[in-house]
Design a protein around this motif. Structure first.
Motif, mmCIF file in Angstrom:
data_model
loop_
_atom_site.group_PDB
_atom_site.id
_atom_site.type_symbol
_atom_site.label_atom_id
_atom_site.label_comp_id
_atom_site.label_asym_id
_atom_site.label_seq_id
_atom_site.Cartn_x
_atom_site.Cartn_y
_atom_site.Cartn_z
ATOM 1 N N TYR A 1 -0.335 28.788 16.781
ATOM 2 C CA TYR A 1 -1.678 28.751 16.181
ATOM 3 C C TYR A 1 -2.407 30.069 16.391
ATOM 4 C CZ TYR A 1 -2.936 27.488 21.005
ATOM 5 O OH TYR A 1 -3.079 27.464 22.381
ATOM 6 N N LEU A 2 -2.093 30.786 17.475
ATOM 7 C CA LEU A 2 -2.693 32.106 17.684
ATOM 8 C C LEU A 2 -2.167 33.100 16.644
ATOM 9 C CD1 LEU A 2 -2.620 32.421 21.583
ATOM 10 C CD2 LEU A 2 -4.532 31.742 20.116
ATOM 11 N N ASP A 3 -0.887 32.999 16.301
ATOM 12 C CA ASP A 3 -0.322 33.869 15.269
ATOM 13 C C ASP A 3 -0.981 33.595 13.922
ATOM 14 O OD1 ASP A 3 1.408 34.935 17.149
ATOM 15 O OD2 ASP A 3 3.007 33.509 16.693
ATOM 16 N N ARG A 4 -1.239 32.309 13.623
ATOM 17 C CA ARG A 4 -1.876 31.979 12.334
ATOM 18 C C ARG A 4 -3.301 32.505 12.275
ATOM 19 N NH1 ARG A 4 0.385 26.707 13.604
ATOM 20 N NH2 ARG A 4 2.408 26.451 12.568
ATOM 21 N N ILE A 5 -4.021 32.445 13.388
ATOM 22 C CA ILE A 5 -5.376 32.994 13.422
ATOM 23 C C ILE A 5 -5.337 34.496 13.175
ATOM 24 C CG2 ILE A 5 -7.355 33.441 14.917
ATOM 25 C CD1 ILE A 5 -6.844 30.748 16.245
#
Length: 261
Positions: free
Chosen positions: A147-151
Protein backbone atom coordinates in the motif's frame (compact mmCIF):
# COMPACT_ATOMS: atom_id res chain seq x y z
CA UNK A 1 5.46 -53.29 12.60
CA UNK A 2 6.25 -54.30 16.17
CA UNK A 3 5.88 -57.35 18.35
CA UNK A 4 3.02 -58.06 20.73
CA UNK A 5 4.83 -56.55 23.70
CA UNK A 6 5.39 -53.30 21.78
CA UNK A 7 1.77 -53.17 20.64
CA UNK A 8 0.60 -53.32 24.24
CA UNK A 9 3.20 -50.82 25.39
CA UNK A 10 4.92 -53.42 27.59
CA UNK A 11 8.74 -53.45 27.82
CA UNK A 12 10.33 -55.69 25.19
CA UNK A 13 14.04 -55.88 24.51
CA UNK A 14 16.69 -54.44 26.76
CA UNK A 15 18.56 -51.24 26.03
CA UNK A 16 21.77 -53.22 25.56
CA UNK A 17 20.22 -54.95 22.55
CA UNK A 18 19.96 -51.50 20.94
CA UNK A 19 23.54 -50.63 21.87
CA UNK A 20 22.30 -48.09 24.43
CA UNK A 21 23.24 -47.56 28.08
CA UNK A 22 21.57 -49.98 30.45
CA UNK A 23 18.50 -47.82 31.18
CA UNK A 24 15.10 -49.35 31.53
CA UNK A 25 12.91 -49.19 28.42
CA UNK A 26 9.39 -48.44 29.59
CA UNK A 27 7.60 -48.62 26.20
CA UNK A 28 8.09 -49.13 22.48
CA UNK A 29 5.97 -46.90 20.24
CA UNK A 30 5.09 -47.94 16.67
CA UNK A 31 5.98 -45.24 14.11
CA UNK A 32 4.18 -44.97 10.78
CA UNK A 33 4.97 -42.86 7.71
CA UNK A 34 2.06 -41.67 5.61
CA UNK A 35 2.02 -40.04 2.17
CA UNK A 36 -1.65 -39.07 1.96
CA UNK A 37 -0.77 -35.38 2.21
CA UNK A 38 2.64 -35.59 0.58
CA UNK A 39 3.74 -32.25 -0.97
CA UNK A 40 0.66 -30.54 0.50
CA UNK A 41 1.82 -29.51 3.96
CA UNK A 42 3.25 -26.02 4.51
CA UNK A 43 4.77 -24.90 7.80
CA UNK A 44 3.80 -21.25 8.35
CA UNK A 45 5.86 -19.22 10.81
CA UNK A 46 4.72 -15.92 12.33
CA UNK A 47 7.97 -14.24 13.48
CA UNK A 48 6.11 -11.16 14.78
CA UNK A 49 3.86 -13.21 17.05
CA UNK A 50 4.93 -14.30 20.51
CA UNK A 51 3.66 -17.51 22.05
CA UNK A 52 1.13 -19.99 20.72
CA UNK A 53 -1.57 -18.82 18.33
CA UNK A 54 -5.04 -19.55 19.66
CA UNK A 55 -7.88 -20.72 17.37
CA UNK A 56 -9.53 -17.73 15.71
CA UNK A 57 -6.76 -15.30 16.70
CA UNK A 58 -5.58 -14.73 13.12
CA UNK A 59 -8.75 -15.52 11.21
CA UNK A 60 -8.11 -13.85 7.81
CA UNK A 61 -10.70 -11.84 5.91
CA UNK A 62 -9.35 -13.27 2.65
CA UNK A 63 -6.61 -15.70 1.59
CA UNK A 64 -4.82 -16.18 -1.73
CA UNK A 65 -2.18 -18.45 -3.18
CA UNK A 66 -0.01 -18.61 -6.30
CA UNK A 67 -0.19 -22.36 -6.95
CA UNK A 68 2.97 -22.65 -9.08
CA UNK A 69 5.30 -20.70 -6.79
CA UNK A 70 3.45 -21.53 -3.56
CA UNK A 71 3.30 -17.93 -2.30
CA UNK A 72 0.49 -17.21 0.15
CA UNK A 73 -1.18 -13.97 1.26
CA UNK A 74 -3.53 -13.51 4.22
CA UNK A 75 -5.57 -10.34 4.86
CA UNK A 76 -5.81 -10.00 8.65
CA UNK A 77 -8.39 -7.48 9.99
CA UNK A 78 -7.17 -4.61 12.13
CA UNK A 79 -9.10 -3.37 15.14
CA UNK A 80 -9.81 0.19 13.98
CA UNK A 81 -11.84 0.84 17.16
CA UNK A 82 -8.89 0.21 19.44
CA UNK A 83 -7.61 3.30 21.33
CA UNK A 84 -4.16 2.37 20.03
CA UNK A 85 -5.26 2.79 16.39
CA UNK A 86 -4.34 6.16 14.81
CA UNK A 87 -7.34 6.93 12.59
CA UNK A 88 -5.74 9.99 10.99
CA UNK A 89 -2.79 7.89 9.89
CA UNK A 90 -5.19 5.12 8.92
CA UNK A 91 -6.92 7.45 6.46
CA UNK A 92 -3.58 8.49 4.93
CA UNK A 93 -2.45 4.88 4.48
CA UNK A 94 -5.91 3.86 3.29
CA UNK A 95 -5.18 5.67 0.01
CA UNK A 96 -2.97 2.72 -0.81
CA UNK A 97 -5.90 0.29 -0.87
CA UNK A 98 -8.85 2.44 -2.08
CA UNK A 99 -9.78 5.93 -3.35
CA UNK A 100 -12.88 6.39 -1.19
CA UNK A 101 -11.28 7.63 2.03
CA UNK A 102 -11.34 4.16 3.51
CA UNK A 103 -9.33 3.38 6.62
CA UNK A 104 -6.45 0.95 6.43
CA UNK A 105 -8.38 -1.80 8.16
CA UNK A 106 -6.35 -4.86 7.18
CA UNK A 107 -2.74 -5.94 7.29
CA UNK A 108 -1.59 -8.31 4.58
CA UNK A 109 0.83 -11.07 5.47
CA UNK A 110 2.85 -12.53 2.59
CA UNK A 111 4.83 -15.75 2.73
CA UNK A 112 8.58 -15.84 2.17
CA UNK A 113 10.22 -19.22 1.60
CA UNK A 114 12.87 -20.24 4.13
CA UNK A 115 15.61 -22.63 2.92
CA UNK A 116 15.21 -25.89 4.81
CA UNK A 117 18.30 -26.80 6.82
CA UNK A 118 16.75 -30.18 7.59
CA UNK A 119 13.61 -32.18 6.92
CA UNK A 120 10.52 -31.30 8.93
CA UNK A 121 7.76 -33.74 9.80
CA UNK A 122 4.24 -33.31 11.16
CA UNK A 123 3.53 -35.87 13.89
CA UNK A 124 0.18 -37.13 15.13
CA UNK A 125 -0.14 -39.41 18.18
CA UNK A 126 -3.16 -41.68 17.89
CA UNK A 127 -3.94 -44.70 20.07
CA UNK A 128 -0.34 -45.02 21.22
CA UNK A 129 1.03 -44.77 17.66
CA UNK A 130 3.06 -41.97 16.06
CA UNK A 131 2.14 -41.03 12.46
CA UNK A 132 4.60 -38.87 10.50
CA UNK A 133 4.03 -36.81 7.33
CA UNK A 134 6.78 -34.87 5.54
CA UNK A 135 6.37 -31.07 5.37
CA UNK A 136 6.92 -29.76 1.85
CA UNK A 137 7.63 -26.05 2.40
CA UNK A 138 8.67 -23.83 5.28
CA UNK A 139 7.60 -20.20 4.97
CA UNK A 140 7.47 -17.11 7.14
CA UNK A 141 4.49 -14.75 6.99
CA UNK A 142 5.69 -11.16 7.01
CA UNK A 143 3.76 -7.88 6.62
CA UNK A 144 3.36 -6.67 3.05
CA UNK A 145 3.77 -2.89 2.55
CA UNK A 146 2.45 -2.73 -1.02
CA UNK A 147 0.00 0.00 0.00
CA UNK A 148 2.98 2.32 0.52
CA UNK A 149 4.11 1.62 -3.06
CA UNK A 150 0.61 2.44 -4.35
CA UNK A 151 0.59 5.74 -2.45
CA UNK A 152 3.98 6.62 -3.96
CA UNK A 153 2.69 5.71 -7.45
CA UNK A 154 -0.35 7.96 -6.99
CA UNK A 155 1.82 10.88 -5.93
CA UNK A 156 4.16 10.32 -8.88
CA UNK A 157 1.19 10.18 -11.28
CA UNK A 158 -0.18 13.41 -9.81
CA UNK A 159 3.14 15.20 -10.28
CA UNK A 160 3.36 13.89 -13.84
CA UNK A 161 -0.12 15.21 -14.65
CA UNK A 162 0.76 18.66 -13.28
CA UNK A 163 3.86 18.82 -15.46
CA UNK A 164 2.29 17.26 -18.56
CA UNK A 165 2.01 20.58 -20.45
CA UNK A 166 5.68 21.41 -19.90
CA UNK A 167 6.72 17.90 -20.87
CA UNK A 168 4.66 18.03 -24.07
CA UNK A 169 6.41 21.21 -25.13
CA UNK A 170 9.81 19.67 -24.59
CA UNK A 171 9.12 16.48 -26.50
CA UNK A 172 11.09 15.97 -29.68
CA UNK A 173 9.83 14.37 -32.82
CA UNK A 174 10.45 10.67 -32.99
CA UNK A 175 12.42 9.77 -36.06
CA UNK A 176 11.93 6.54 -37.93
CA UNK A 177 14.53 3.99 -37.06
CA UNK A 178 15.80 1.03 -39.00
CA UNK A 179 15.23 -2.29 -37.28
CA UNK A 180 18.11 -4.68 -37.68
CA UNK A 181 17.45 -8.40 -37.32
CA UNK A 182 20.36 -10.44 -36.04
CA UNK A 183 20.92 -14.08 -35.21
CA UNK A 184 22.17 -14.70 -31.69
CA UNK A 185 25.46 -16.48 -31.27
CA UNK A 186 25.93 -19.42 -28.94
CA UNK A 187 27.49 -17.10 -26.38
CA UNK A 188 24.52 -14.73 -26.61
CA UNK A 189 22.11 -17.61 -26.14
CA UNK A 190 24.00 -18.71 -23.05
CA UNK A 191 23.95 -15.16 -21.66
CA UNK A 192 20.21 -14.97 -22.26
CA UNK A 193 19.70 -18.29 -20.49
CA UNK A 194 21.63 -17.06 -17.48
CA UNK A 195 19.60 -13.87 -17.43
CA UNK A 196 16.35 -15.82 -17.48
CA UNK A 197 17.56 -17.86 -14.54
CA UNK A 198 18.51 -14.77 -12.57
CA UNK A 199 16.73 -13.68 -9.43
CA UNK A 200 15.18 -10.74 -11.27
CA UNK A 201 13.66 -13.01 -13.89
CA UNK A 202 12.29 -15.40 -11.28
CA UNK A 203 10.80 -12.48 -9.36
CA UNK A 204 9.12 -11.27 -12.54
CA UNK A 205 7.66 -14.72 -13.13
CA UNK A 206 6.35 -14.74 -9.56
CA UNK A 207 4.69 -11.34 -9.95
CA UNK A 208 3.11 -12.33 -13.28
CA UNK A 209 1.46 -15.46 -11.88
CA UNK A 210 -2.17 -14.69 -11.02
CA UNK A 211 -3.55 -15.18 -7.52
CA UNK A 212 -6.10 -17.90 -6.80
CA UNK A 213 -8.58 -17.64 -3.93
CA UNK A 214 -7.72 -19.90 -1.03
CA UNK A 215 -10.31 -21.26 1.40
CA UNK A 216 -9.17 -20.90 5.01
CA UNK A 217 -10.50 -23.22 7.72
CA UNK A 218 -9.41 -22.65 11.29
CA UNK A 219 -8.68 -25.27 13.91
CA UNK A 220 -11.84 -26.93 15.21
CA UNK A 221 -13.83 -26.79 11.97
CA UNK A 222 -15.17 -29.90 10.25
CA UNK A 223 -13.05 -29.15 7.18
CA UNK A 224 -9.89 -28.92 9.27
CA UNK A 225 -10.69 -32.20 11.02
CA UNK A 226 -11.26 -33.93 7.66
CA UNK A 227 -7.84 -32.86 6.39
CA UNK A 228 -6.13 -33.82 9.66
CA UNK A 229 -7.53 -37.33 9.25
CA UNK A 230 -5.13 -37.68 6.33
CA UNK A 231 -2.21 -37.42 8.77
CA UNK A 232 -3.00 -40.90 10.09
CA UNK A 233 -1.67 -43.86 8.13
CA UNK A 234 -4.30 -46.17 6.69
CA UNK A 235 -2.05 -49.19 6.11
CA UNK A 236 0.31 -51.10 8.38
CA UNK A 237 2.89 -52.29 5.87
CA UNK A 238 6.41 -52.79 7.19
CA UNK A 239 9.16 -50.57 5.82
CA UNK A 240 12.09 -52.52 4.41
CA UNK A 241 15.41 -50.70 4.58
CA UNK A 242 17.76 -51.57 1.72
CA UNK A 243 20.68 -49.54 3.12
CA UNK A 244 23.33 -50.46 5.61
CA UNK A 245 23.82 -48.27 8.72
CA UNK A 246 26.72 -46.28 7.24
CA UNK A 247 24.96 -45.74 3.92
CA UNK A 248 21.80 -44.60 5.71
CA UNK A 249 23.68 -42.10 7.89
CA UNK A 250 25.49 -40.74 4.83
CA UNK A 251 22.17 -40.21 3.07
CA UNK A 252 20.73 -38.40 6.10
CA UNK A 253 23.63 -36.29 7.40
CA UNK A 254 26.28 -36.57 4.69
CA UNK A 255 29.58 -38.40 4.80
CA UNK A 256 30.37 -40.24 8.01
CA UNK A 257 34.10 -40.25 7.23
CA UNK A 258 36.16 -38.02 9.57
CA UNK A 259 37.63 -34.87 8.08
CA UNK A 260 41.33 -35.19 7.31
CA UNK A 261 43.45 -32.05 7.31
Amino acid sequence: MADADAATGAPGRSAAEYGLPDDEIVAEVPVFLTQKLERQLHLLQYPQRVGVLRPGELLPRAARIKPVHGQIELDIPLDVHSPMYNKARGVELGEGIADDGRLLDTTTLVSVDIPKSSEYLAAVVRDGEVHLTAIDRVTQLRPSLKYLDRIAEKKAASRKADNSDDEAAEKKEVKAQTVQVTVRSAQAEEALRQQQNSIAYMQQRLEEEPWADLAYFDVGTDESAAVCAGLVAGSRDDLVCTMGPDEYLSAVIGSTEPDVL
